[in-house]
Write an enzyme that holds these catalytic residues in place. Structure first.
Site, PDB file in Angstrom:
ATOM      1  N   ASP A 105       0.836  -1.198   0.000  1.00  0.00           N
ATOM      2  CA  ASP A 105       0.000   0.000   0.000  1.00  0.00           C
ATOM      3  C   ASP A 105       0.876   1.255   0.000  1.00  0.00           C
ATOM      4  O   ASP A 105       2.100   1.183   0.159  1.00  0.00           O
ATOM      5  CB  ASP A 105      -0.893  -0.045   1.250  1.00  0.00           C
ATOM      6  CG  ASP A 105      -2.081   0.882   1.158  1.00  0.00           C
ATOM      7  OD1 ASP A 105      -2.500   1.228   0.039  1.00  0.00           O
ATOM      8  OD2 ASP A 105      -2.614   1.248   2.223  1.00  0.00           O
ATOM      9  N   GLU A 154       2.479   5.018  -4.095  1.00  0.00           N
ATOM     10  CA  GLU A 154       2.454   5.947  -5.236  1.00  0.00           C
ATOM     11  C   GLU A 154       3.769   6.722  -5.411  1.00  0.00           C
ATOM     12  O   GLU A 154       4.088   6.984  -6.586  1.00  0.00           O
ATOM     13  CB  GLU A 154       1.282   6.933  -5.071  1.00  0.00           C
ATOM     14  CG  GLU A 154      -0.082   6.314  -5.190  1.00  0.00           C
ATOM     15  CD  GLU A 154      -0.477   5.504  -3.955  1.00  0.00           C
ATOM     16  OE1 GLU A 154      -1.224   4.537  -4.099  1.00  0.00           O
ATOM     17  OE2 GLU A 154      -0.004   5.843  -2.856  1.00  0.00           O
ATOM     18  N   ASP A 167      -8.900   3.838  -2.892  1.00  0.00           N
ATOM     19  CA  ASP A 167      -9.851   4.231  -1.848  1.00  0.00           C
ATOM     20  C   ASP A 167     -11.072   4.908  -2.463  1.00  0.00           C
ATOM     21  O   ASP A 167     -11.148   6.133  -2.606  1.00  0.00           O
ATOM     22  CB  ASP A 167      -9.163   5.159  -0.848  1.00  0.00           C
ATOM     23  CG  ASP A 167      -8.041   4.458  -0.103  1.00  0.00           C
ATOM     24  OD1 ASP A 167      -7.989   3.217  -0.154  1.00  0.00           O
ATOM     25  OD2 ASP A 167      -7.216   5.150   0.521  1.00  0.00           O
TER      26      ASP A 167
END
Length: 673
Positions: A270, A273, A342
């Protein structure tokens, strides 16, 4: 410093692909920008992943463009209406591939050869995944695990979000709430669950290992001071591990190997990015060839997942690794599977997730999914069930939500919704033999598991705007309901074949739109006429020891073939010949069928199993049914047939001929007369 290519489009050019973006699947008239960012509550232009690859379709002829430059690539697909298409990047080289077709499959095959084919995933990863940010203790997770089994909700994996960690320290467990992780894993393993753990690519400055990693120079640097870059994000004050440095990446892989050997089956990578969306001072090492954020950001998750993949291989050399990544770039399919991040829990986002699936499936990433019900919020029963109807036919099927949302276990909505939810999850498991075979084909040929309908109907321009229906494999058309209160669904059936309503057996000519009933809990499904579709038994999980059984649906309207793929579902032994291809051929002779089952190749032993053929859409009962020249006994009911070793029964209520017999290691032929 920008580099770009501008070109005049041809009349009738249409554009598809470009990954995770929502909105119409035909990108004509859109301007799209790719800079991996944490975009919670996104709209149509989600930015978690970058796939700078698109298809051009013109008068049914396809070709592709793969622009291999991660430095914030951009695409303007004639947004000004002046007939000009532009693509480029903020830095670097104008490095792109023109991929000849003429079919979309040939484009996807070549793209996969360039960027590496998807790995064959473990079979358990195709089952139902149950997750939540907010399970606070091992006892809570064990309670949910037991209730899922007690209440008969098939489930293969449970997921551990950051609450398992000790003050968000890397490779740690909370000593109070997760005091015995190895014993916890053993208990969950005994119940048949795989375990997926979240792992972040950042290390807090108060982490016990931060000084050690800082001294080794394993963090992304501040390009001004040369020191380890420190960012303040919701996770804390963190530094980002520099996976572009081979020495650092090798170290991380070794630590992941140790961590997973405690009983962890896969990693959830997670915040990669990276989740600090603006890092202009960042400098990535690239083994002594340092680069800034513009050139490095979109590659970060690709490199992080490479280390995670290699770490799992170190721990278990003959077990297929499994990574789940929020971010990615072209080629991420080598190391990880992804999801749409999300998402809001609302009807517009359900629509966007459908659109995302169609374009992402076209863009080289096969095992892709969503947070069923949305991550950010508490869906009511109708929205959650409609999302389940959709997710059950996506490559990855996960239920996940934020810790501030209401609980979303399958039983919380109560009657009558609980039974509906259970049936949808079971439906996914019935389709697993078919789905696993689709993934093997994808891993071998680059043919996408999930595609837009035009992929197999390029000569039908009405499919170019079919934004909310998709094909799960070449012959199964899925039309999810995405509007609140809807009880019917308008579906366009592509030209070129007849289609059969999966639920009632009605045969309909292609090239037209039809309105079908869509009661809550029933995904509108259509099957191409003549399709052979193998299904399996409902199981509590993919390795629960249920007696193997194949339930082969044969739809009317033409001849059909399907090649079923099987192996142990876990190891790499299939690369050494331990697999099995079995071909099912159906030939029509008037209203009669000749079904041939042929073992094609491979040494994998499928073991003894029953096979039931379902010949759908029959106007009358056959006179007799013959298996390899020996007549089978007619049974008086479906229940009697189910209890028998072999036989056949004509079900007048469903216009279906049921034929049951033991499978064999040699070719078998079944004929109706």
């Amino acid at each position: 410093g920008q580099i770009l290519s501008r070109r005049f489009e041809l009349p009738n050019d249409q554009y598809f692909g470009l990954g995770i973006k929502g909105g119409p699947i035909n990108r004509k008239g859109r301007a799209l920008f790719f800079r991996n960012s944490d975009e919670a509550g996104y709209g149509e232009d989600a930015l978690y992943q970058s796939f700078p690859f698109y298809y051009t379709l013109n008068n049914s002829i396809a070709h592709g463009i793969f622009f291999d430059n991660p430095a914030y690539p951009f695409f303007d697909m004639n947004s000004a209406g002046d007939g000009i298409v532009t693509f480029g990047a903020d830095k670097g080289e104008l490095d792109y591939y023109i991929i000849a077709g003429p079919t979309p499959f040939e484009v996807s095959n070549t793209y996969s050869r360039l960027t590496v084919f998807n790995k064959l995933p473990p079979k358990w990863s195709l089952g139902y995944h149950h997750s939540r940010y907010g399970w606070l203790s091992a006892d809570e997770i064990l309670g949910i695990a037991n209730q899922l089994r007690t209440d008969d909700f098939p489930t293969d994996t449970l997921w551990f979000d950051i609450d398992y960690m000790d003050n968000r320290q890397k490779f740690s467990w909370n000593p109070t709430t997760f005091p015995q992780p190895i014993q916890l894993h053993q208990s969950l393993d005994a119940l048949g669950y795989k375990r997926i753990y979240i792992d972040e690519p950042c290390i807090r400055t108060d982490d016990r290992i931060w000084p050690y990693l800082d001294a080794l120079g394993y963090f992304v640097k501040d390009n001004t001071s040369g020191e380890s870059l420190v960012n303040d994000i919701w996770f804390g004050n963190v530094s980002w591990f520099d996976f572009s440095k081979s020495e650092a990446s090798t170290w991380m892989a070794s630590q992941i190997a140790i961590f997973t050997q405690t009983g962890i089956d896969g990693l959830w990578n997670d915040l990669n990015e990276p989740a600090n969306n603006f890092m202009p001072d960042a400098q990535f090492d690239f083994d002594g060839d340092p680069r800034g954020e513009v050139e490095s950001r979109n590659l970060y998750a690709l490199l992080a997942n490479k280390a995670a993949y290699e770490g799992q291989l170190l721990a278990r050399p003959n077990v297929r690794p499994w990574n789940f990544s929020r971010s990615g770039y072209a080629g991420i399919q080598r190391y990880a599977h992804t999801w749409s991040g999300d998402a809001n829990s609302d009807w517009p986002t359900l629509r966007i997730n459908i659109e995302m699936s169609i374009s992402t499936g076209l863009s080289g990433q096969n095992q892709f999914g969503h947070d069923t019900g949305g991550f950010l919020g508490s869906p009511d029963a109708e929205l959650f069930i409609r999302w389940l109807e959709f997710s059950a036919f996506t490559p990855l099927f996960r239920n996940h939500s934020i810790n501030t949302a209401a609980p979303r276990e399958p039983w919380v909505y109560g009657a009558p919704y609980t039974e509906t939810i259970r049936d949808l999850i079971k439906t996914r498991y019935r389709f697993l033999p078919y789905i696993y075979s689709l993934f093997e084909t994808a891993a071998r040929t680059g043919r996408p598991v999930l595609t837009p309908t035009f992929f197999y109907s390029t000569g039908d321009p009405d499919t170019y705007s079919q934004d909310h229906d998709f094909l799960f494999g070449p012959n199964l058309l899925v039309a999810p309901v995405y509007e609140q209160g809807a009880t019917t669904r308008l579906v366009y059936l592509p030209y070129g074949s007849d289609w059969v309503n999966f639920h009632d057996g009605t045969q309909i000519a292609g090239g037209q739109s039809v309105v079908v009933d869509a009661p809550l809990g029933q995904t509108p499904l259509f099957v191409r006429a003549g399709t052979v579709l193998p299904m399996g038994p409902v199981v509590s999980h993919t390795n629960d020891g249920t007696q193997p059984h194949l339930d082969v649906h044969i739809f009317p309207g033409g001849d059909g073939t399907f090649v079923l793929y099987e192996d142990d579902g876990t190891s790499f032994d299939y690369k050494s010949g331990l697999y099995r291809y079995t071909r099912f051929d159906n030939l029509l002779n008037g209203d009669n069928n000749v079904v041939t089952i042929t073992p094609l190749a491979g040494a994998y032993d499928t073991g003894p199993r029953d096979i039931t053929l379902r010949l759908i859409g029959k106007s009358q009962s056959p006179t007799s049914v013959v298996l390899d020249s020996a007549p089978l006994s007619e049974r008086t009911s479906a229940a009697e047939l189910a209890a028998a070793n072999s036989g056949w029964f004509f079900d007048t209520a469903t216009s279906t001929v049921l034929i049951k017999f033991p499978g064999a290691a040699s070719t078998q032929t079944v004929s109706t007369l």
